[in-house]
Scaffold this active site. Structure first.
Site, PDB file in Angstrom:
ATOM      1  N   GLN A 141       0.833  -1.212   0.000  1.00  0.00           N
ATOM      2  CA  GLN A 141       0.000   0.000   0.000  1.00  0.00           C
ATOM      3  C   GLN A 141       0.866   1.259   0.000  1.00  0.00           C
ATOM      4  O   GLN A 141       0.518   2.272   0.616  1.00  0.00           O
ATOM      5  CB  GLN A 141      -0.942  -0.004   1.206  1.00  0.00           C
ATOM      6  CG  GLN A 141      -2.166  -0.890   1.037  1.00  0.00           C
ATOM      7  CD  GLN A 141      -3.112  -0.388  -0.058  1.00  0.00           C
ATOM      8  OE1 GLN A 141      -3.150   0.789  -0.386  1.00  0.00           O
ATOM      9  NE2 GLN A 141      -3.880  -1.302  -0.630  1.00  0.00           N
ATOM     10  N   SER A 142       1.979   1.225  -0.703  1.00  0.00           N
ATOM     11  CA  SER A 142       2.902   2.364  -0.720  1.00  0.00           C
ATOM     12  C   SER A 142       2.277   3.629  -1.332  1.00  0.00           C
ATOM     13  O   SER A 142       1.810   3.615  -2.474  1.00  0.00           O
ATOM     14  CB  SER A 142       4.146   1.976  -1.534  1.00  0.00           C
ATOM     15  OG  SER A 142       4.920   3.125  -1.817  1.00  0.00           O
ATOM     16  N   ASN A 143       2.303   4.715  -0.559  1.00  0.00           N
ATOM     17  CA  ASN A 143       1.857   6.015  -1.089  1.00  0.00           C
ATOM     18  C   ASN A 143       2.855   6.538  -2.116  1.00  0.00           C
ATOM     19  O   ASN A 143       2.487   7.203  -3.077  1.00  0.00           O
ATOM     20  CB  ASN A 143       1.733   7.031   0.048  1.00  0.00           C
ATOM     21  CG  ASN A 143       0.659   6.655   1.048  1.00  0.00           C
ATOM     22  OD1 ASN A 143      -0.479   6.396   0.670  1.00  0.00           O
ATOM     23  ND2 ASN A 143       1.015   6.608   2.322  1.00  0.00           N
ATOM     24  N   ALA A 149       4.735   4.698  -4.147  1.00  0.00           N
ATOM     25  CA  ALA A 149       4.561   3.973  -5.411  1.00  0.00           C
ATOM     26  C   ALA A 149       3.353   4.514  -6.167  1.00  0.00           C
ATOM     27  O   ALA A 149       3.403   4.739  -7.380  1.00  0.00           O
ATOM     28  CB  ALA A 149       4.403   2.476  -5.144  1.00  0.00           C
TER      29      ALA A 149
END
Ligand SMILES: *Cc1c(COP(=O)(O)O)cnc(C)c1O
Length: 340
Positions: free
Chosen positions: A69-71, A73
């Site tokens: 859930q990388s912001n 990325a």
């Protein structure tokens, strides 16, 4: 230094009055959660510098990494689509066991329904390659291997480190401090500098830029970086290294303000929050309309609230840097099930 104009700047600087009263401090919030539309958050400020460098090198593909859930990325994927670049995201999935020796496996959208940041990654056509937590420890080497393969196919790849946290990315936060100085000079927040800046720290780049910029532009004499994972020594080293890298990019940069890493509010693990942290997020939202996320800002704000309760910041002028993360909140509705 080259910089693309991608974010909606300046972001608002305002006071949530009821919340400030409840906390017993002169609280102000820098709304970097409003730094764009779907690409909002702190990463867009870093990517204005990093992607300018990628375009200057005539690259056609960006490769980066992060948690599922990388912001960072998500922001990279959106901006890549906007600029006509291809984005490859190497994302860590805790439950994954086989990732083809770190090459990564595609996301099976029929099996795992994309949500939160991942839904947006898919919308803008990012090439998602899932890797195991074990492989993630070799993320730099794996991104280099992916880049090598692309070069053999005639592409021009550009590697962006985790969180966009290198000296170039951190320049985005040196500039954010200039932006706050300009707002203060125009009379925002009563025109007075702050006693302390507090924000969530996950890969160190934001802290490095804030520590340098806060000194350069006299925004505040102290910074508290609330770690959301790892430990204090790890981040102290990382932030120190990134500060050095910034000075390499801009030799004019002087000293940093005094800064400290506080890992007391990181909770059980990265992206896992406690009952008390979530209660704090709900109370904050109801007192101010500020939406915090359970991975970064919710933990940092919980840490700030704890400092207030311990009487350590009484009456101080505190600037909380809201770094975004809303899609991460939307990916975790289950975490709040026991709170309704
Ligand atoms: C990445 C991120 C942070 C941490 O910033 P770093 O520069 O990686 O330390 C804080 N808040 C949010 C919402 C983020 O996405």
């Amino acid at each position: 230094m080259k910089r693309l104009a991608l974010a909606h700047l300046p972001t608002p600087l305002h006071q949530p009055k009821k919340l400030a009263e409840a906390m017993g401090i002169d609280l102000w919030v820098k709304r970097d959660d409003a730094s764009a539309g779907a690409a909002a958050g702190n990463k867009i400020r870093k990517l204005e510098f990093i992607l300018a460098d990628a375009l200057a090198q005539e690259c056609d593909t960006v490769i980066t990494c992060g948690g599922i859930q990388s912001n960072h990325a998500r922001t990279t994927a959106i901006l890549a689509a906007r600029l006509g670049l291809r984005a490859i995201l190497m994302l860590r999935l805790p439950e994954l066991t086989d990732d083809r020796q770190g090459a990564g496996v595609p996301l099976d959208k029929k099996k795992i329904s994309p949500k939160g940041n991942v839904l947006i990654d898919c919308m803008v056509g990012a090439d998602i390659r899932l890797i195991t937590p074990q492989s993630y420890q070799r993320r730099t080497a794996l991104m280099q291997a992916a880049a090598e393969q692309l070069r053999e196919q005639g592409a021009k790849p550009y590697i962006i480190p985790e969180g966009g946290s290198n000296g170039l990315g951190a320049m985005g936060y040196v500039e954010a401090m200039r932006e706050i100085r300009e707002q203060l000079d125009l009379g925002a927040a009563e025109g007075k500098a702050f006693d302390v800046i507090v924000h969530a720290c996950g890969s160190g780049g934001t802290s490095a830029g804030v520590a340098l910029g806060a000194k350069q532009y006299q925004v505040a004499p102290h910074l508290i970086a609330m770690a959301v994972c790892d430990d204090e020594p790890t981040f102290e080293q990382r932030i120190t290294d990134i500060i050095d890298e910034c000075r390499h990019h801009d030799p004019q940069l002087g000293e940093a303000v005094s800064w400290q890493v506080d890992a007391s509010a990181k909770g059980p693990a990265y992206a896992i929050s406690t009952e008390a942290q979530r209660s704090c997020m709900l109370e904050t939202a109801q007192l101010s309309g500020l939406l915090l996320d359970p991975v970064y800002t919710g933990k940092a704000f919980f840490g700030l609230w704890n400092l207030c309760r311990a009487g350590e910041l009484q009456k101080q002028r505190v600037l909380f840097l809201h770094t975004g993360g809303l899609p991460g909140l939307l990916a975790q509705p289950h975490a709040f099930a026991s709170h309704w």
